[in-house]
Design an enzyme around this catalytic site. Structure first.
Site, PDB file in Angstrom:
ATOM      1  N   ARG A  34      87.962  58.343  12.174  1.00 40.25           N
ATOM      2  CA  ARG A  34      86.564  58.803  12.044  1.00 40.25           C
ATOM      3  C   ARG A  34      85.682  57.751  11.356  1.00 40.25           C
ATOM      4  NH1 ARG A  34      86.889  64.265   8.963  1.00 40.25           N
ATOM      5  NH2 ARG A  34      88.553  63.132   7.885  1.00 40.25           N
ATOM      6  N   LYS A 140      75.731  72.774  24.932  1.00 42.16           N
ATOM      7  CA  LYS A 140      77.063  72.301  25.290  1.00 42.16           C
ATOM      8  C   LYS A 140      77.041  71.452  26.563  1.00 42.16           C
ATOM      9  CE  LYS A 140      79.057  74.431  21.870  1.00 42.16           C
ATOM     10  NZ  LYS A 140      80.018  75.528  22.002  1.00 42.16           N
ATOM     11  N   SER A 461      80.064  80.356   6.344  1.00 33.11           N
ATOM     12  CA  SER A 461      80.472  79.290   5.427  1.00 33.11           C
ATOM     13  C   SER A 461      79.308  78.841   4.557  1.00 33.11           C
ATOM     14  CB  SER A 461      81.016  78.100   6.213  1.00 33.11           C
ATOM     15  OG  SER A 461      80.047  77.598   7.107  1.00 33.11           O
ATOM     16  N   CYS A 544      83.028  66.133  13.544  1.00 27.58           N
ATOM     17  CA  CYS A 544      84.287  66.028  14.274  1.00 27.58           C
ATOM     18  C   CYS A 544      85.141  67.266  14.004  1.00 27.58           C
ATOM     19  CB  CYS A 544      85.054  64.779  13.854  1.00 27.58           C
ATOM     20  SG  CYS A 544      84.123  63.248  14.032  1.00 27.58           S
ATOM     21  N   HIS A 722      71.952  72.252  11.682  1.00 25.83           N
ATOM     22  CA  HIS A 722      72.419  70.950  12.148  1.00 25.83           C
ATOM     23  C   HIS A 722      71.435  69.844  11.794  1.00 25.83           C
ATOM     24  CE1 HIS A 722      74.592  73.878  14.650  1.00 25.83           C
ATOM     25  NE2 HIS A 722      75.588  73.016  14.578  1.00 25.83           N
TER      26      HIS A 722
END
Length: 781
Positions: A34, A140, A461, A544, A722
């Protein structure tokens, strides 16, 4: 002479004049560990310069080309700092005006404009009042878990060629001696992927777009390029006659550019576009032979005698070893028929698989022997080409080793569990039915929960801080024992509860401090799963994921979330949501076994998560969220196949969710997806509350409710998590008022677009304060 000896003889005759061309459609860009993710995040924080970011990008490209060195062509131009579709928008000069700098010349570089479209902010945009802009809409990429930035169009959109990005990558490739095959997104797929913000017809822009593509292709010729890969995956979708005609006219024009074009299709079958694709005036066609195997013969028959046929013979989207013997059995006759016109490649870009299996030093050796990541897939490609050109005997050792691994996996007793088979056989329709209708349930839930109008909550979260990650890593390494780790996580949960109390939210979550990932966390506690150390795959930008490997029958040995949720509930009188990932999302975000139908694996997951739902309810949790973020992602690209998928996907969710009492409120959540065309199936899930991502589209995703009376409650996202931008109270009020024109206010919730794990507390707290304040404003009105 037996068949094998005959094949060897034929190959010996062909070896001197027939060589199979090998190439790849794209390679993972994030780096095996990464490296790109960390370089991007350092740049965004102002800890690294643009030059340092560029140096890291160049080093990764060099390494990736070295890993493709044994191929005849390496992909160039597939490397991106964020998203390949956004790259194409900048190459075509289609950049929203809002992304250009308004802080002075220092930030007027294209790189800063690029990141403003990608995430609403670039380096130096720290002033929340004027630094952030509205990020581009994200959705997507076909039926994958990769997110792309949606091109924005209007009737007035113009295009202008900018080759800077490609020029930089081609210059580097020339310096390194790379045999480059540039990769670009084709003009029709580019328009198909985009959205007209003013309601105009995207296809009307084609006459303005094609001259820029012709200019780009001619520029490639001046750079000494032999072949250009033009990706047109829209050809595997259903296209009406107007779009099909546009393909014909577009490539009639582009054939005069002087470049040799390899038209690449992938992810599915051509079907009614097969004759069109084969007739287009291009020099070669790539067919996904994994997902469109039955179309190989018809394509060969329809393809012109001078055209190359590239076959995607290695699965570019899953991590299982290729059965090389079985592949050669059907591929050798194709090579005898096509000779030098045959190219072979992975089915699609390897963007969708991890980089290198050699980095997996702790993975179970048996399961590891069944796998192939990107680097290993290229080695499989080399073996196939060598067998085709020189005979199987020249790679006999490799073929024997491959066959042994395939046989071991088929014979392994770890794959099947009779108890799971018995549980599947016992599924009845009643398992997916709630006792009462939503209208009846909602009254009981309202009496129990006592929520105000426009109730506020979050998706699950909260920020995964450095302290959380350090504690998790120390625990995995054995440096922190189980008791100390649990105490650290309880402290983080307590902090989340305190912050939600201070904010005044109505339904709390425990924050998911103990979870590394919303799918991996559950997979780690289910039988039938294995896990990599470095099997990272890009989801979007620097985000990721490390998909778990579903290799066998799924069973839940013990409760997975109950102790964390009940601990959080003990700290507050507010309702605490139990947070689970649904079976369809766990399936779609895993590397799934390919030896049984996906529907069977999904029902196994449904039964396992159902047990967790019932355990939460027995523990006193009365609000349970079962995320199905990837429900639409698994939708087949052809509408004719939708019903079968939606039938078993919705059934699996209902099996998971519907064993609870009427008083228990079931929530679900869906990520960036256009779901207007499956709204009936979403309603059939019968969740009491659904939360969806809508802020980037300015509530456009709620258009579905203009013509469909959605019966249950809904929380349209008002905070784009985001992006680092913080939404204002007025902006949230405006979004919710737009929502209230489609959904009755008494059925609306207020929540962020998605979970908050990727954000930091300094962003989250002011955003949520504004969200709660907006709720109070709406209640007062």
């Amino acid at each position: 002479m037996n068949q094998a000896a005959y094949h060897e003889l034929i190959h010996s005759y062909q070896a001197d004049f027939t060589m199979t061309t090998t190439h790849t459609l794209g390679f993972p860009r994030i780096g095996a560990r990464r490296e790109l993710k960390f370089a991007l995040e350092r740049f965004w924080k102002g800890e690294a310069s643009a030059q340092e970011l560029g140096a890291q990008a160049a080093a990764l490209r060099q390494r990736h080309w070295q890993q493709q060195a044994r191929l005849d062509f390496a992909a160039v131009g597939d490397f991106s700092l964020y998203d390949q579709v956004l790259d194409m928008s900048f190459t075509l000069g289609n950049v929203p005006a809002r992304a250009h700098a308004h802080h002075g010349d220092a930030l007027d570089a294209p790189l800063h404009s690029y990141f403003r479209v990608a995430r609403g902010r670039s380096q130096g945009d720290h002033d929340h009042a004027c630094g952030g802009v509205h990020a581009g809409e994200m959705t997507k990429w076909f039926d994958t878990n990769y997110h792309y930035i949606v091109p924005e169009f209007s009737a007035d959109t113009g295009f202008r060629l900018d080759t800077a990005r490609l020029d930089e990558q081609l210059a580097q490739a020339r310096t390194l001696g790379v045999k480059a095959k540039p990769v670009i997104i084709g003009p029709l797929t580019y328009l198909w992927l985009g959205k007209a913000k003013d309601g105009s017809d995207r296809l009307d822009l084609l006459p303005k777009l094609l001259p820029v593509y012709a200019e780009l292709l001619a520029w490639f010729v001046t750079q000494g390029i032999e072949w250009v890969q033009v990706d047109e995956p829209a050809l595997v979708t259903e296209l009406d006659a107007r779009w099909q005609a546009a393909y014909a006219s577009a490539y009639d024009l582009l054939q005069h550019s002087g470049a040799r074009l390899l038209l690449a299709t992938y992810f599915g079958r051509l079907e009614d576009n097969l004759a069109l694709a084969c007739a287009l005036p291009v020099d070669g066609l790539h067919l996904d032979a994994i997902h469109a195997h039955a179309e190989i013969a018809p394509v060969i028959d329809a393809l012109g005698p001078d055209k190359v046929l590239s076959l995607g013979v290695i699965d570019g989207r899953n991590i299982w070893k290729t059965d090389l013997h079985a592949t050669l059995e059907w591929l050798e006759p194709v090579q005898r028929q096509l000779g030098q016109r045959l190219w072979i490649a992975p089915s699609c870009s390897l963007l969708h698989v991890p980089v290198d299996l050699q980095n997996e030093t702790t993975l179970d050796p048996e399961i590891r022997s069944w796998l192939a990541f990107a680097v290993q897939k290229l080695e499989e490609l080399r073996i196939l080409a060598h067998a085709l050109d020189h005979g199987r005997s020249q790679v006999q050792l490799e073929l024997v080793e491959n066959a042994a691994a395939i046989d071991r996996r088929r014979a392994s007793k770890r794959v099947s569990n009779p108890q799971v088979a018995q549980a599947l056989a016992a599924i009845t329709p009643e398992l997916g039915q709630r006792a009462s209708s939503h209208a009846e349930r909602s009254l009981q839930q309202a009496a129990l929960l006592q929520l105000p109008s426009y109730p506020t909550t979050t998706i699950g979260s909260f920020p995964q801080t450095a302290a959380i990650r350090q504690a998790r890593n120390a625990h995995k390494k054995g440096e922190l024992d189980a008791a100390a780790y649990e105490e650290a996580m309880r402290g983080e949960i307590a902090r989340c509860v305190r912050e939600q109390e201070a904010l005044g939210l109505d339904v709390f979550v425990h924050g998911e401090a103990e979870r590394n990932d919303m799918v991996e966390y559950f997979g780690e506690q289910l039988d039938g799963y294995a896990f990599s150390q470095n099997g990272w795959v890009q989801s979007y930008g620097s985000r990721c994921v490390k998909p778990p490997i579903l290799f066998g029958d799924v069973r839940r040995p013990q409760a997975m979330t109950v102790k964390w949720t009940t601990y959080a509930q003990s700290l507050t009188d507010k309702p605490m949501k139990g947070m689970l990932t649904g079976p369809v999302t766990i399936l779609n975000w895993s590397f799934v076994r390919d030896d049984q139908p996906r529907s069977v694996s999904c029902r196994q997951l449904a039964l396992a998560i159902r047990e967790e739902v019932l355990d939460l309810e027995r523990a006193g949790v009365r609000v349970i969220q079962i995320d199905e973020a990837a429900l639409r992602e698994g939708l087949p690209l052809r509408r004719g196949e939708w019903k079968d998928y939606l039938d078993w996907a919705v059934e699996s969710f209902r099996i998971t969710a519907n064993g609870v009492a009427d008083e228990t409120q079931i929530h679900t959540h869906m990520c960036y997806s256009e779901f207007n065309d499956i709204i009936t199936a979403i309603a059939a899930m019968d969740a009491d509350v659904i939360t969806i991502e809508t802020s980037r589209s300015d509530m456009e995703l709620l258009d579905a409710f203009d013509d469909f009376s959605y019966p249950n409650e809904i929380g349209p996202g008002v905070y784009d998590i985001h992006s680092p931008n913080i939404p204002s109270q007025d902006h949230i009020v405006d979004l919710m008022r737009k929502a209230a024109t489609r959904i009755p206010p008494n059925r609306l919730w207020i929540n962020p677009d998605c979970g908050l794990k990727t954000r930091n507390w300094e962003e989250v707290l002011p955003a949520l304060r504004n969200m709660v304040a907006a709720a109070h404003t709406l209640r007062a009105a």
